[in-house]
Design an enzyme around this catalytic site. Structure first.
Site, short mmCIF file in Angstrom:
data_model
loop_
_atom_site.label_atom_id
_atom_site.label_comp_id
_atom_site.label_asym_id
_atom_site.label_seq_id
_atom_site.Cartn_x
_atom_site.Cartn_y
_atom_site.Cartn_z
N ASP A 142 9.64 10.12 -26.70
CA ASP A 142 8.33 10.24 -26.06
C ASP A 142 7.53 8.96 -26.28
O ASP A 142 7.69 8.31 -27.32
CB ASP A 142 7.55 11.38 -26.73
CG ASP A 142 7.26 12.53 -25.78
OD1 ASP A 142 7.93 12.63 -24.74
OD2 ASP A 142 6.36 13.32 -26.09
N TYR A 182 4.19 6.95 -27.49
CA TYR A 182 3.13 7.24 -28.45
C TYR A 182 1.97 7.90 -27.72
O TYR A 182 1.66 7.56 -26.58
CB TYR A 182 2.64 5.95 -29.10
CG TYR A 182 3.66 5.24 -29.96
CD1 TYR A 182 4.17 5.82 -31.12
CD2 TYR A 182 4.11 3.96 -29.61
CE1 TYR A 182 5.10 5.15 -31.90
CE2 TYR A 182 5.04 3.29 -30.40
CZ TYR A 182 5.53 3.89 -31.54
OH TYR A 182 6.44 3.23 -32.32
N PHE A 222 9.30 2.61 -29.14
CA PHE A 222 9.01 2.10 -30.48
C PHE A 222 7.94 1.00 -30.50
O PHE A 222 7.37 0.71 -31.54
CB PHE A 222 10.28 1.59 -31.19
CG PHE A 222 11.27 2.66 -31.50
CD1 PHE A 222 11.03 3.59 -32.51
CD2 PHE A 222 12.45 2.78 -30.77
CE1 PHE A 222 11.95 4.60 -32.80
CE2 PHE A 222 13.37 3.79 -31.04
CZ PHE A 222 13.10 4.70 -32.07
N HIS A 233 17.40 8.57 -37.55
CA HIS A 233 16.21 7.98 -36.96
C HIS A 233 15.45 7.15 -38.01
O HIS A 233 15.48 7.49 -39.20
CB HIS A 233 15.31 9.10 -36.42
CG HIS A 233 14.26 8.65 -35.48
ND1 HIS A 233 13.04 8.16 -35.90
CD2 HIS A 233 14.23 8.62 -34.12
CE1 HIS A 233 12.31 7.84 -34.85
NE2 HIS A 233 13.01 8.11 -33.76
#
Length: 220
Positions: free
Chosen positions: A65, A67, A78, A187
């Protein structure tokens, strides 16, 4: 929703734009921007595609998704805009680059410089409501981005697919490991990074593979 996407991607993804799911998605996204606070800004929805052309793609990193806080999302997974505090997962990514390659942790979390070198920083969902994680999931974006990954895997050779976490790793089924390098780990989130993200050496491994196949390494 106006699809402001770079020409090489527009050509290869054209069949998707004609499908009913994408027409419904476009209507939903347009309405959301008119009635809600949505990230990223409209101009940045397709930044991953516009900064990393199809024919120039060398590495694929998959997020989930965007931010959902103010000023953060700008269309690359990211990554955050210049001047925005570096989020915890990205901070851990930078720590691993330092561990792996000895590079100093940068002050900015803006990853445009990666995208411009051929790193496709793709979120599975390209838009989100402010402060409402996952709010635009299962509206059609996943179908669209899934197809982008499939096309890269099928039409190109010797790409590096970096799959961090269970969500990204589900995309491995799209990728022929005889044609591409697939790198997987947990992750980089603080919740999981200590369980195998650090010391995964994905950045040096990527560059060695690119060099082996006569491609310019990434300046991480």
């Amino acid at each position: 929703m106006e699809v402001n996407i770079e020409e090489s991607w527009k050509e290869i993804l054209q069949p998707e734009f004609e499908k009913e799911y994408f027409k419904a998605l476009s209507g939903f996204v347009k309405s959301e921007y008119q009635t809600q606070i949505i990230y990223p800004p409209v101009k940045d929805i397709f930044s991953a595609f516009n900064l990393c052309l199809f024919n120039k793609t060398k590495v694929v990193i998959i997020g989930q998704d965007p931010y959902h806080g103010p000023e953060q999302a700008h269309g690359l997974c990211f990554s955050v805009n210049d001047g925005v505090k570096i989020p915890p997962s990205l901070r851990n990514i930078f720590k691993e680059i330092k561990n792996d390659l000895g590079k100093t942790i940068p002050e900015s979390g803006n990853l445009n410089r990666w995208a411009e070198q051929g790193v496709f920083l793709l979120n599975s969902t390209l838009t989100v409501q402010a402060h409402n994680a996952g709010s635009h999931q299962k509206k059609g974006w996943e179908t669209f981005t899934h197809e982008a990954i499939r096309l890269l895997a099928n039409k190109k050779e010797n790409l590096v697919f970096i799959l961090w976490g269970a969500f990204a790793q589900r995309k491995a089924e799209l990728i022929d490991k005889n044609k591409h390098l697939v790198l997987e780990s947990v992750h980089p989130s603080p919740l999981s990074a200590s369980r195998g993200y650090f010391d995964n050496h994905h950045f040096s491994t990527t560059n060695k593979y690119l060099s082996k196949h006569n491609k310019k390494p990434i300046k991480w």
